[in-house]
Design an enzyme around this catalytic site. Structure first.
Site, PDB file in Angstrom:
ATOM      1  N   GLY A  26       0.760  -1.240   0.000  1.00 51.81           N
ATOM      2  CA  GLY A  26       0.000   0.000   0.000  1.00 51.81           C
ATOM      3  C   GLY A  26       0.790   1.288   0.000  1.00 51.81           C
ATOM      4  O   GLY A  26       0.259   2.336   0.373  1.00 51.81           O
ATOM      5  N   LYS A  27       2.037   1.270  -0.446  1.00 49.54           N
ATOM      6  CA  LYS A  27       2.851   2.488  -0.406  1.00 49.54           C
ATOM      7  C   LYS A  27       2.279   3.582  -1.299  1.00 49.54           C
ATOM      8  O   LYS A  27       2.129   4.733  -0.888  1.00 49.54           O
ATOM      9  CB  LYS A  27       4.292   2.165  -0.821  1.00 49.54           C
ATOM     10  CG  LYS A  27       4.995   1.165   0.077  1.00 49.54           C
ATOM     11  CD  LYS A  27       6.433   0.964  -0.339  1.00 49.54           C
ATOM     12  CE  LYS A  27       6.571   0.594  -1.800  1.00 49.54           C
ATOM     13  NZ  LYS A  27       5.845  -0.634  -2.148  1.00 49.54           N
ATOM     14  N   GLY A 100       8.851  -1.984  -3.791  1.00 51.47           N
ATOM     15  CA  GLY A 100       8.872  -3.057  -2.809  1.00 51.47           C
ATOM     16  C   GLY A 100       9.175  -4.396  -3.419  1.00 51.47           C
ATOM     17  O   GLY A 100       9.533  -5.338  -2.739  1.00 51.47           O
ATOM     18  N   HIS A 101       9.045  -4.521  -4.755  1.00 53.49           N
ATOM     19  CA  HIS A 101       9.276  -5.791  -5.402  1.00 53.49           C
ATOM     20  C   HIS A 101      10.745  -6.181  -5.294  1.00 53.49           C
ATOM     21  O   HIS A 101      11.639  -5.348  -5.410  1.00 53.49           O
ATOM     22  CB  HIS A 101       8.859  -5.697  -6.879  1.00 53.49           C
ATOM     23  CG  HIS A 101       8.720  -7.036  -7.540  1.00 53.49           C
ATOM     24  ND1 HIS A 101       9.763  -7.641  -8.177  1.00 53.49           N
ATOM     25  CD2 HIS A 101       7.665  -7.868  -7.659  1.00 53.49           C
ATOM     26  CE1 HIS A 101       9.361  -8.807  -8.674  1.00 53.49           C
ATOM     27  NE2 HIS A 101       8.088  -8.959  -8.370  1.00 53.49           N
ATOM     28  N   SER A 469      57.801 -19.142  17.947  1.00 53.95           N
ATOM     29  CA  SER A 469      58.899 -18.907  18.895  1.00 53.95           C
ATOM     30  C   SER A 469      59.682 -20.181  19.159  1.00 53.95           C
ATOM     31  O   SER A 469      60.924 -20.168  19.231  1.00 53.95           O
ATOM     32  CB  SER A 469      58.345 -18.339  20.203  1.00 53.95           C
ATOM     33  OG  SER A 469      57.782 -17.069  20.003  1.00 53.95           O
ATOM     34  N   SER A 536      52.566 -10.786  13.131  1.00 56.28           N
ATOM     35  CA  SER A 536      52.487  -9.890  11.974  1.00 56.28           C
ATOM     36  C   SER A 536      51.300 -10.240  11.087  1.00 56.28           C
ATOM     37  O   SER A 536      51.473 -10.742   9.977  1.00 56.28           O
ATOM     38  CB  SER A 536      53.799  -9.907  11.178  1.00 56.28           C
ATOM     39  OG  SER A 536      54.226 -11.214  10.877  1.00 56.28           O
TER      40      SER A 536
END
Length: 626
Positions: A26-27, A100-101, A469, A536
């Site tokens: 309904g926009k 809206g589609h 290490s 790193s």
């Protein structure tokens, strides 16, 4: 003359709002009602639309008032954004009606990106749909925080307060998970005009604002003069002896005499003049939204795509960044694929280095994925082959957005995030001047002849717990017994002296590696075989270390899976990081960028220490024996 509310409304700045929602919720009907019921409809327009409907044998629809494209009436869906103007007693508005589609999400984003607030429609009968959730996610991604939810077609559910409560609760819960709090949730019937301009007698149980009242409560977003200065360079014009650098100020304020820097070239100058067109006099300052030109107090080479800012608050510089992204391409976004990046006026190729998570916009659940499908969303890492001038969206919304291009079409867009990545500006800016290189009296060949081996850098990189290490110390011991001049650089002997003033922020970690790289290069130049053992995590830092000793640098990837490293966890660091006790922990809350083409890979999760050491010694003998 005394000011009146009417004069205030006439002079008030217009507010841009976008209307979004699932198709057929309904926009267009709502927009037609708003324009008509506020008296903003041109005279005779309503009658013309009704006559048109009669000629076509169609029942009148309020949506026809704002149909701008013939195909809309033929197909029954809005296929492009349409801008409609109307006015309330408080101020003028520009409504951007967005499709809206599902197929027209690109236009919806176009409309929403320039808006300051949003109306989001949901059909009371159908309830919250997948597209309703997707639109809510997009509004959040675009930074639109002023949202009013309209539960439309209440006439189809007999104006039921219970049904309104169900829909409102479901959608409010979803928005809260996004961190969005709607200004109001209003039950309406756009077709019947309920709660549009005035309160509806059909819903006496609703005591909140009408749509117009809610609109008038939206706040006008201030012009961002208080934000850092940002002017993306559009072009450079040459007039007689002058070079005029042109662009649009996106944020901040520029004045004559200001010292500015252009990023990412890092060239600085002062503003000599501000040039404007069609003005009675040249301005002494410029503010956001103004398209201007500037001349500088010295001639420097500047090109399109650079960003002008004040020296004191410049953009971040990096070749890699994180992004929150929405994908619209027909083909999925995949790791390793290169796309065109449009960032302000800059266009540059970027490669998808990683997808840190894909997001289900329906449930907001995060999933592990190597691709993001059409209409999907996610968080990705993008890398360029050049330095970029970047702003995090939260700091500078105008310059913190980007678009991705494929085959000349926009296929995605999102927001810049630098979470876990360091600002490279200070690491690449050369400030030392009047420096003259001095040679050595002892040549490299003489050092190698005496030592029996060439100097070099063995750069161990890998996750915490991978075994760097351990291997570095074992290799140092073994090489020393074989007559090598060797030394280990690691956190224990660097962080307590040379880098004691550095913390563990991304910037400090990057500077830590930069210094180690320079020291390692000096060791190698002196004929030593230096073993550098640091996580790193960033490729850019390791590339910078390689650049310090390009011929002598050997990248050794001490490779172990995150699961293997966590299972070892001798200091309990991973466990603490999982609990949130250690921020920016590599592999958990901070990225690790594995080497792409290391000189040697040592897989400590599949080989024993003795086997790894044997592989390292064989490599050293082959690469460094004189």
């Amino acid at each position: 003359m005394t000011a009146s509310p009417e004069n205030d409304a006439l002079n008030a700045p217009q507010l841009k709002i976008v209307i979004v929602g699932h198709v057929d919720h309904g926009k267009s009907t709502l927009v037609g009602r708003l324009v008509h019921d506020t008296g903003s409809l041109p005279e005779g327009k309503l009658e013309a639309i009704k006559a048109m409907s009669e000629r076509r044998g169609m029942p009148f629809e309020w949506a026809f008032l704002m149909d701008a494209i013939q195909a809309e009436r033929d197909q029954g869906i809005t296929i492009d954004t349409t801008q409609i103007r109307f006015r309330t007693k408080k101020r003028p508005y520009v409504i951007i009606d967005a499709p809206g589609h599902k197929e027209f999400l690109k236009n919806m984003i176009t409309g929403a990106a320039s808006s300051e607030a949003a109306l989001l429609l949901i059909d009371a009968h159908e309830g919250v749909q997948e597209q309703s959730r997707r639109h809510g996610y997009l509004l959040n991604l675009l930074g639109i925080s002023q949202v009013v939810v309209l539960v439309n077609k209440m006439d189809l559910v007999d104006y039921s307060a219970d049904r309104f409560g169900e829909v409102a609760k479901a959608y409010r819960t979803y928005l809260q998970e996004l961190g969005v709090k709607p200004v109001s949730i209003i039950p309406i019937s756009a077709r019947e005009g309920d709660n549009i301009v005035s309160h509806s007698d059909a819903m006496p149980w609703y005591q909140g604002p009408s749509v117009i009242e809610a609109l008038d409560r939206f706040e006008k977003i201030d012009v961002p003069t208080g934000r850092p200065l940002r002017l993306p360079v559009q072009d450079v014009y040459k007039f007689d002896h002058r070079r005029i650098i042109a662009g649009r100020i996106e944020s901040g304020r520029l004045r004559l005499g200001d010292e500015v820097v252009f990023s990412p070239s890092n060239k600085t100058a002062r503003i000599k003049t501000i040039e404007a067109w069609h003005v009675p006099a040249q301005p002494s300052e410029a503010t956001p939204g103004q398209s201007i030109g500037v001349t500088l107090d010295e001639q420097i080479f500047v090109e399109r795509g650079e960003v002008m800012s004040h020296v004191a608050d410049a953009p971040i510089e990096s070749a890699v960044f994180k992004a929150k992204l929405f994908w619209l391409g027909h083909n999925p976004l995949v790791v390793g694929k290169t796309y065109g990046l449009k960032l302000g006026t800059l266009e540059s190729p970027v490669t998808v280095e990683a997808i840190t998570r894909a997001i289900d916009t329906d449930t907001l659940a995060s999933v592990t994925a190597d691709r993001i499908e059409r209409n999907g969303a996610g968080e990705v890492v993008l890398r360029a082959k050049r330095m970029l001038a970047l702003d995090e969206y939260e700091k500078s919304p105008a310059t913190g957005r980007f678009v991705l291009i494929e085959d000349y079409l926009p296929v995605g867009g999102g927001l810049v995030s630098m979470e876990g990545y360091a600002d490279q500006r200070n690491l690449i800016t050369v400030r030392s001047t009047n420096i003259t290189a001095v040679g050595h009296a002892v040549p490299h060949a003489a050092r190698a002849a005496r030592n029996g081996h060439k100097g070099g850098v063995l750069w161990f990189t890998g996750l915490s717990g991978a075994g760097k290490s351990t291997l570095a110390l074992e290799l140092e011991r073994e090489l020393f017994t074989r007559g090598y001049q060797t030394y280990v650089l690691d956190g224990d002997n660097v962080r307590t002296g040379l880098n004691a003033n550095l913390g563990f922020s991304p910037e400090d970690r990057a500077e830590n590696i930069r210094r180690v790289g320079e020291v390692a290069a000096l060791f190698a130049d002196a004929g030593f075989l230096v073993i550098s053992s640091f996580i790193s995590p960033y490729r850019s830092d390791r590339e910078r270390a390689r650049a310090a000793a390009p011929e002598a640098f050997h990248e050794i990837y001490v490779k172990a899976s995150l699961e293997a490293c966590e299972s070892r966890d001798p200091k309990g660091l991973y466990a603490r990081a999982r609990k949130g006790e250690i921020a920016e922990f590599t592999g958990i809350s901070s990225p690790y960028e594995a080497p792409e083409t290391p000189e040697l890979v040592v897989p400590t999760d599949s080989l024993s220490i003795e086997e790894c050491l044997a592989r390292l010694i064989a490599y050293v003998d082959k690469a460094f024996k004189a």
